[in-house]
Enzyme design. Structure first.
Site: not given
Ligand code: MEV
Length: 438
Positions: A85, A280, A296, A393
């Site tokens: 990513e 995430k 792992d 991003h």
């Molecule tokens: C993207 O890979 C991760 C985010 O969505 C985490 C978040 O929203 O805190 C930017």
């Protein structure tokens, strides 16, 4: 097309590739060429990778990047990250640099306990099985001596063994619940071997126990397996500074920034939909170091998310507060990691990653991995609560679009200049590429 195949695993690598190419591709020669393009020229190295798993036809590349300037407990680390990513490595590096100027990260391993269970059925008197366990407990542990010797010399081994009565949840269901110390190895094979031996001895001893009737003697072992839920294999990581020290180019009002960040964390604490995405982001950092160091990541993912739900509701792994003018941001996560065994001595890039980290112990690696997760979380929250996530991003993602459209260096220059002052979106970039090509 759409044919089942028998004996696929028995085919040679070449035969497997040909079968796939002919079965699924309109142009089999091209498919074979793509598959082989990713082979390593060094046949021995290729064979090493082929043998990590089964039915291998090629290698699947993921980028390995470096996030430098991580100051953890007063020591600098350059952190290797394997992730596809865009913007994750850049965010980690930014966050690392930001906190290195504000005292760095503090990390403490709170526990390293691993867990394994023998799940079995006992159809009989509960008092009798409790009594039986008291009698045979030492024998059960002793039966693993040949397996645990090496680990004991390294300071590890089985640290406790309990009988757990689970019959209120499932008829006749009992467990041997064992805890382990596995030092610098993740210990999956060690734990599973010990559990299988415990299960064997349990069954044998049960069969010979004079106090059991014939039905009770027949202990039914359902399975013996480690648990990837390791709530006592925990590392705590944190950063803190005076609120006014948060000020930087993009944070003009540090008090407002700190309050908004704390609020964003509170939202993730109470709202599962947000918590999942929040966590995430943490796992973007965690997984990429876990992968780079040959650990792992599925085990880590499963354990971390179970931990995030330990109070019965999925919640944020990280926490933040402002107290007496100090901003603090921290998290505790379970990480069962190894720096010996498994891929760590086999995969050349894993060996390199561990060398870049200064050949860490498993405990030190727990600290680095958790810190990378927290750094990632801080970077995401900083963007989300200030500019929005898309600005940074899309700046990173623009490269993917440029590659997709096979832009030449001249076009890239034009595009990058144009989007310094225009809002980046996938469609805007594509439209601009089309425009300059007309
Ligand atoms: C993207 O890979 C991760 C985010 O969505 C985490 C978040 O929203 O805190 C930017």
């Amino acid at each position: 097309m759409n044919n089942a195949v028998s004996g696929f695993s028995k085919l040679t690598k070449e035969e497997k590739i040909n079968w796939i190419a002919n079965e699924y591709f309109a142009n089999p020669e091209e498919a074979v060429a793509t598959i082989k393009q990713y082979w390593n020229n060094d046949a021995k190295l290729q064979q090493l990778h082929d043998e990590f798993t089964e039915n291998t036809i090629s290698n699947f590349y993921l980028p390995m990047g470096i996030a430098p300037n991580f100051l953890i407990n007063g020591k600098y680390y350059s952190v290797p990250m394997v992730i596809e990513e865009s913007s994750v490595v850049a965010a980690a590096a930014n966050s690392a640099k930001f906190w290195s100027k504000r005292g760095g990260f503090k990390a403490t391993v709170l526990g390293t306990e691993k867990i394994g269970q023998v799940h079995f059925l006992f159809k009989g008197n509960h008092d009798k099985i409790e009594q039986f366990f008291k009698v045979v407990k030492e024998k059960l542990i002793a039966s693993t001596d040949s397996l645990t010797g090496n680990m004991q010399r390294r300071g590890g081994g089985i640290t406790s063994l309990e009988l757990r009565n689970k019959t209120s949840e499932l008829h006749d269901y009992f467990q041997l619940h064992a805890t382990f110390e596995t030092k610098d190895s993740m210990g999956a094979n060690f734990i599973n071997s010990c559990l299988e031996q415990l299960a064997k001895t349990l069954k044998e001893e049960g069969g010979n126990y004079a106090d059991f009737d014939e039905v009770e003697k027949d202990i039914i072992v359902v399975m013996s397996i480690l648990s990837n839920y390791v709530p006592n294999c925990i590392v705590r990581v944190e950063v803190s500074c005076k609120v006014e020290e948060l000020a930087e180019k993009k944070i003009e009002n540090p008090q407002e920034f700190a309050e908004k960040l704390v609020q964003a964390v509170r939202i993730a604490e109470v709202e599962p939909f947000r918590a999942v995405t929040h966590n995430k982001g943490i796992m973007n950092g965690v997984d990429s170091v876990v992968l780079a160091t040959g650990n792992d990541f599925r085990a880590i993912e499963a354990g971390v998310h179970a931990y995030a739900s330990r109070f019965g509701k999925y919640s944020s792994l990280s926490h933040a507060k402002i107290e007496n003018g100090m901003f603090s941001f921290w998290m505790e996560i379970p990480l069962a990691l190894g720096t010996v065994g498994g891929l760590t001595s086999l995969h050349p890039l894993v060996k390199m990653a561990l060398e870049i980290l200064g050949k860490p112990s498993a405990k030190e690696l727990m600290q680095v991995v958790a810190v990378t997760g927290l750094a990632q979380n801080f970077a995401a929250l900083r963007s989300l609560t200030t500019t929005g996530i898309q600005e940074g991003h899309m700046k990173m993602h623009i490269n993917n679009i440029l590659n997709q459209y096979e832009t030449n260096p001249e076009e890239r220059k034009l595009i990058k200049t144009h989007f310094e002052t225009n809002t980046i979106s996938h469609s805007a970039v594509v439209a601009f590429i089309k425009k300059i090509r007309e």
